[in-house]
Design a protein around this motif. Structure first.
Motif, PDB file in Angstrom:
ATOM      1  N   VAL A 176      34.677 155.221 -23.595  1.00 20.24           N
ATOM      2  CA  VAL A 176      35.441 154.852 -24.797  1.00 20.24           C
ATOM      3  C   VAL A 176      36.297 153.608 -24.548  1.00 20.24           C
ATOM      4  CG1 VAL A 176      37.159 155.661 -26.470  1.00 20.24           C
ATOM      5  CG2 VAL A 176      35.399 157.224 -25.618  1.00 20.24           C
ATOM      6  N   THR A 177      36.805 153.450 -23.328  1.00 18.95           N
ATOM      7  CA  THR A 177      37.654 152.278 -23.054  1.00 18.95           C
ATOM      8  C   THR A 177      36.837 150.981 -23.144  1.00 18.95           C
ATOM      9  OG1 THR A 177      37.269 152.677 -20.714  1.00 18.95           O
ATOM     10  CG2 THR A 177      39.382 153.439 -21.625  1.00 18.95           C
TER      11      THR A 177
ATOM     12  N   ALA B 269      36.547 150.165 -26.760  1.00 12.18           N
ATOM     13  CA  ALA B 269      37.835 149.670 -27.280  1.00 12.18           C
ATOM     14  C   ALA B 269      38.070 148.223 -26.852  1.00 12.18           C
ATOM     15  CB  ALA B 269      38.964 150.572 -26.791  1.00 12.18           C
ATOM     16  N   ARG B 270      37.678 147.897 -25.617  1.00 11.58           N
ATOM     17  CA  ARG B 270      37.894 146.514 -25.152  1.00 11.58           C
ATOM     18  C   ARG B 270      37.053 145.528 -25.960  1.00 11.58           C
ATOM     19  NH1 ARG B 270      38.192 148.324 -19.847  1.00 11.58           N
ATOM     20  NH2 ARG B 270      36.055 147.694 -19.455  1.00 11.58           N
ATOM     21  N   ILE B 271      35.843 145.947 -26.344  1.00 11.46           N
ATOM     22  CA  ILE B 271      35.002 145.046 -27.152  1.00 11.46           C
ATOM     23  C   ILE B 271      35.634 144.860 -28.531  1.00 11.46           C
ATOM     24  CG2 ILE B 271      32.752 144.755 -28.279  1.00 11.46           C
ATOM     25  CD1 ILE B 271      32.585 144.257 -25.305  1.00 11.46           C
ATOM     26  N   VAL B 272      36.165 145.931 -29.086  1.00 16.72           N
ATOM     27  CA  VAL B 272      36.800 145.809 -30.401  1.00 16.72           C
ATOM     28  C   VAL B 272      38.001 144.851 -30.295  1.00 16.72           C
ATOM     29  CG1 VAL B 272      38.074 147.053 -32.180  1.00 16.72           C
ATOM     30  CG2 VAL B 272      35.971 148.026 -31.256  1.00 16.72           C
ATOM     31  N   THR B 273      38.730 144.938 -29.218  1.00 14.16           N
ATOM     32  CA  THR B 273      39.856 144.009 -29.004  1.00 14.16           C
ATOM     33  C   THR B 273      39.341 142.574 -28.939  1.00 14.16           C
ATOM     34  OG1 THR B 273      40.920 145.736 -27.730  1.00 14.16           O
ATOM     35  CG2 THR B 273      41.846 143.533 -27.508  1.00 14.16           C
ATOM     36  N   MET B 274      38.184 142.402 -28.291  1.00 16.47           N
ATOM     37  CA  MET B 274      37.575 141.067 -28.206  1.00 16.47           C
ATOM     38  C   MET B 274      37.203 140.584 -29.608  1.00 16.47           C
ATOM     39  SD  MET B 274      34.517 140.487 -25.532  1.00 16.47           S
ATOM     40  CE  MET B 274      33.666 138.936 -25.336  1.00 16.47           C
ATOM     41  N   LEU B 275      36.648 141.498 -30.388  1.00 14.15           N
ATOM     42  CA  LEU B 275      36.235 141.116 -31.746  1.00 14.15           C
ATOM     43  C   LEU B 275      37.442 140.753 -32.613  1.00 14.15           C
ATOM     44  CD1 LEU B 275      33.348 143.665 -32.506  1.00 14.15           C
ATOM     45  CD2 LEU B 275      33.196 141.312 -31.661  1.00 14.15           C
TER      46      LEU B 275
ATOM     47  N   GLY C 276      35.466 155.077 -34.932  1.00  9.66           N
ATOM     48  CA  GLY C 276      36.613 155.996 -34.957  1.00  9.66           C
ATOM     49  C   GLY C 276      37.737 155.546 -34.049  1.00  9.66           C
ATOM     50  N   LEU C 277      37.903 154.224 -33.928  1.00  7.91           N
ATOM     51  CA  LEU C 277      38.956 153.685 -33.061  1.00  7.91           C
ATOM     52  C   LEU C 277      40.057 153.062 -33.904  1.00  7.91           C
ATOM     53  CD1 LEU C 277      36.819 151.800 -30.372  1.00  7.91           C
ATOM     54  CD2 LEU C 277      38.125 153.908 -30.028  1.00  7.91           C
ATOM     55  N   ALA C 278      41.261 153.099 -33.402  1.00  9.08           N
ATOM     56  CA  ALA C 278      42.362 152.407 -34.082  1.00  9.08           C
ATOM     57  C   ALA C 278      42.521 151.041 -33.437  1.00  9.08           C
ATOM     58  CB  ALA C 278      43.642 153.211 -33.933  1.00  9.08           C
TER      59      ALA C 278
ATOM     60  N   TRP D  72      28.025 146.255 -21.770  1.00  9.58           N
ATOM     61  CA  TRP D  72      29.227 146.015 -22.581  1.00  9.58           C
ATOM     62  C   TRP D  72      30.488 145.999 -21.726  1.00  9.58           C
ATOM     63  CZ3 TRP D  72      28.948 143.622 -26.936  1.00  9.58           C
ATOM     64  CH2 TRP D  72      27.741 143.667 -27.646  1.00  9.58           C
ATOM     65  N   ASP D  73      30.439 146.699 -20.586  1.00 12.31           N
ATOM     66  CA  ASP D  73      31.569 146.618 -19.654  1.00 12.31           C
ATOM     67  C   ASP D  73      31.720 145.169 -19.180  1.00 12.31           C
ATOM     68  OD1 ASP D  73      33.597 147.441 -17.869  1.00 12.31           O
ATOM     69  OD2 ASP D  73      32.138 147.641 -16.235  1.00 12.31           O
TER      70      ASP D  73
END
Ligand code: HDD
Length: 707
Positions: A488-489, A492-498, A514-516, A194-195
């Motif tokens: 965790v970073t 978060a980067r994948i969520v930003t991608m999504l 549990g991420l904003a 995922w990195d």
């Protein structure tokens, strides 16, 4: 080229040969007597040669030395990717001549059956890993055509993670088990994968597919295949048409549930391998239609993406898939290593009439496959291994090398020559491969076309094309995979991608982790992208229940007539049934008479090995089932995995006891009851229909079932 062109009469004629028959002289039946590799009879295969019964072993023992040396060399390197796989023989037949598009000989005559060998695989895990992991599936087909070998080295996902082959080793290093501890096996749910994805935006479309139910197929027989790249077809006049290759399974496209896939990985790690093997052994030959999306050079420019970009599909609604022929797999291999392990595919194995394009991923693959076989199969003569041999004559002046199997006669191994009468000659253009003369020019550079830069539109199209349960499964898959990621970073980067794909998708995954959400809000449903309904798996298969496996849970005292009526109804529609009881042996029915043979217990064939469950009537049978935890777990697990469940008479009480049926509440979709019991034909009919729908994904309370 020779100045004197060979005449047609000089050229080896095209002849039909069966690959199965061609392999025949290589098949070894067990013999009556043991010998060494030199043919010397072995008198004692139990004891090494020693100086006295309690003395040291002697180096002289050539029989032991030969045996153990061979054993020490039994393993070859497993494939660096696609190591786990299984294969089968079969044939391909075109429906009508494709002469307007291609001169490929095997695509001309509907009477010609071209032998094929197909190998299905997972990508990440090693040879011993489980079949049902979340992964891309390889779907490689070797066509033994009368004009040479054509390999369609396909996957069950029509796009790829990267656009340029130079990135492949990095992708594979990231997705394989991590190098420090070789964990995890058969899974991409880890940090390095995922990195890499989080800093590789071109993978956005592919990961949507990889997190969908496409990546946990119910069976290889129920998945599509895609050549991914755009290829060319070239006809006898030299006119080229771009083409995307598809395999369409006649049983529809179906997936497992994620929980089921994980349980199966332990309960039956060979689930897909066994499934294909058994289907062929029982004469239920798997079938796919070959589909083509054909695009002229002019039409290529009308598409809003680049056909050379392997992260894009052509939606079937824009260019329909023309079904041009059928492949049937009808013979299991005799020897896994000799056939399935040694088969060597190569995207560069093409025949006259099929050609490449400039897709940079395809171009890079053209180098990699021969190179890997040289290592894996130990030298340049791997094409002489029986499973890799073309069925048409092969002759050239390549000589020697490791494992040379041929005895060449004569002294001429060069061309042109006069000493051998100039033979063998170059093939005339109408018989040999002639590269499509695409005009190329441009500066040498390491760069990518700007037309490759839109990474999110088609990822979004995929998301928008999914039904509600399919979207739910994608959210659950991202949440699982990223939940296993420790950094965790990276999550978060994948969520930003999504967020670039869809705001709701990103929000739902972020909530589970549990991420904003930070940064730019992504596209919402109002952002204009046309969905492609053909991408959904729901409703494919036309309701067929052929080869679906149904468990019948029963114990002594069962209503044999009702059981038989259901069994016959299901089998008439093509399903396969197994009687599962608390012990093996025979079942004594309520009506007495000879016992019905029991096929398995829930311990050896748990619910995850079935598509549906039936609980027949019988008060005594019910008492036994009710008192057995494995039986209760069986129906609850089948319910959790959204499978159709039917029960008759007292059998309904088993569902009541597990909470699947509640008094006063209408049964959920896919739960079919005949409270009065007995041989109810209507129940069998409804059950057949329900099984044909595969799964009832919308069961609201499935989450409440303990694992
Ligand atoms: Fe590959 C095996 C499919 C990209 C390099 N690939 C392999 C197999 C399949 C695919 C089905 C297993 C064949 C078998 O059963 O023996 N590969 C694909 C698809 C791709 C793709 C559909 C993208 C569209 N592959 C790809 C790239 C490279 C490779 C970009 C390297 C530049 N692939 C290989 C390999 C393998 C392989 C390392 C490992 C074993 C083998 O070839 O025979 O060469």
């Amino acid at each position: 080229m020779n100045s004197s062109k060979p005449q047609d009469a000089d050229v080896t004629p095209i002849q039909a040969v069966s690959k199965v028959a061609e392999l025949e002289p290589n098949r070894e039946a067990p013999a009556a007597m043991l010998t060494t590799n030199q043919g010397v009879g072995i008198v004692d295969n139990q004891n090494t040669l020693k100086a006295g019964t309690r003395g040291p072993s002697l180096l002289e023992d050539f029989i032991y030395r030969e045996k153990i040396t061979h054993f020490d060399h039994e393993r070859i390197p497993e494939r660096v990717v696609h190591a786990r796989g299984h294969g089968a023989h079969g044939y391909f037949q075109v429906y009508e001549s494709l002469a307007p598009y291609t001169r490929a000989h095997f695509l001309q005559d509907p009477a010609v059956r071209t032998p094929v060998f197909v190998r299905f695989s997972t990508v990440q895990g090693s040879r011993g890993s489980a079949d049902t992991v979340r992964d891309v599936r390889g779907f490689a087909t070797k066509f033994y055509t009368q004009e040479g070998i054509f390999d369609l080295v396909a996957n069950n996902i029509p796009v790829f993670f990267i656009q340029d082959a130079i990135k492949f080793p990095d992708l594979v290093h990231a997705l394989k088990p991590e190098p420090h501890n070789e964990v995890p096996q058969g899974s991409t749910a880890h940090d390095t994968f995922w990195d890499y994805i989080s800093v590789t935006p071109e993978s956005a479309h592919m990961i949507m597919w990889a997190m969908s139910d496409r990546a946990i197929p119910r069976s290889n027989r129920m998945m599509e295949g895609f050549g991914v790249h755009t290829f060319r077809l070239v006809n006898a006049e030299g006119v080229s048409t771009f083409v995307k290759f598809h395999w369409k399974p006649l049983l529809g496209i179906h997936g497992l549930s994620w929980d089921e896939a994980q349980t199966l990985a332990g309960r039956d790690p060979d689930f897909h391998r066994r499934d294909l093997w058994e289907a062929i052994e029982t004469g239920n030959y798997p079938e796919w239609e070959l589909g083509l999306q054909l695009i002229t050079e002019e039409d290529m420019d009308k598409l809003d993406f680049d056909l050379l970009d392997s992260t894009k599909i052509i939606p079937e609604e824009i260019i329909p898939v023309k079904r041009v022929g059928k492949m049937v797999l009808n013979r299991n291999p005799d020897y896994f290593f000799g056939e399935t392990e040694q088969v060597a595919f190569h995207i560069g194995h093409v025949v006259p009439g099929i050609d490449f394009t400039n897709d940079p991923l395809l171009q890079g693959r053209l180098f990699s496959y021969t190179d890997t076989q040289l290592l894996r199969l130990g030298g340049p003569n791997f094409h002489q291994i029986p499973i890799n041999r073309p069925i048409n004559p092969v002759y050239n002046n390549q000589r020697d090398g490791f494992h040379q199997h041929r005895i060449y006669t004569g002294r001429v191994a060069y061309e042109p020559n006069t000493l051998a009468g100039g033979l063998p000659k170059e093939a005339p253009p109408e018989r040999g491969f002639v590269t499509y003369p695409d005009a190329e020019s441009g500066p040498k550079l390491r760069d990518r076309s700007h037309t490759f830069m839109d990474h999110y539109t088609q990822a979004r199209m995929f998301w928008l094309s999914m039904t509600q349960p399919e979207q739910d499964h994608i959210v659950e898959a991202f949440s699982f995979e990223l939940g296993r990621v420790e950094t965790v970073t990276v999550r978060a980067r994948i969520v930003t991608m999504l967020q670039q794909v869809d705001a709701t998708l990103a929000q739902r995954v972020a909530d589970n982790l549990g991420l904003a959400l930070e940064g730019q809000p992504g596209p919402t449903a109002s952002t204009e992208v046309m969905p492609s309904p053909a991408l959904s798996m729901i409703g494919t298969g036309n309701g067929t229940i052929r080869t679906r496996k149904v468990a019948i849970l029963a114990a002594d005292g069962v209503d044999v007539d009702g059981l038989k009526a259901m069994k016959e109804g299901l089998e008439a529609a093509g399903a396969l049934t197994k009687i599962i009881s608390v012990r093996l042996g025979g079942l004594v029915g309520a009506q007495g008479g000879p016992g019905l043979p029991i096929d398995a217990t829930p311990k050896t064939m748990p619910s995850v090995m079935f598509d549906a469950v039936f609980v027949p009537c019988g008060p005594d049978s019910l008492e036994v089932l009710k008192a057995n935890g494995d039986m209760l777990h069986f129906v609850m697990e089948a319910y959790k995995h959204c499978k159709p469940i039917a029960a008759a008479g007292y059998g309904v009480d088993l569902l009541r006891m597990t909470g699947i049926v509640q008094d006063g509440v209408p049964p959920q979709d896919g739960v079919l009851l005949a409270e009065k019991g007995g041989a109810d034909k209507a129940l069998a009919q409804q059950f057949v229909q329900a099984i044909g729908m595969h799964r009832f994904w919308m069961r609201a309370d499935k989450m409440q079932i303990p694992a």
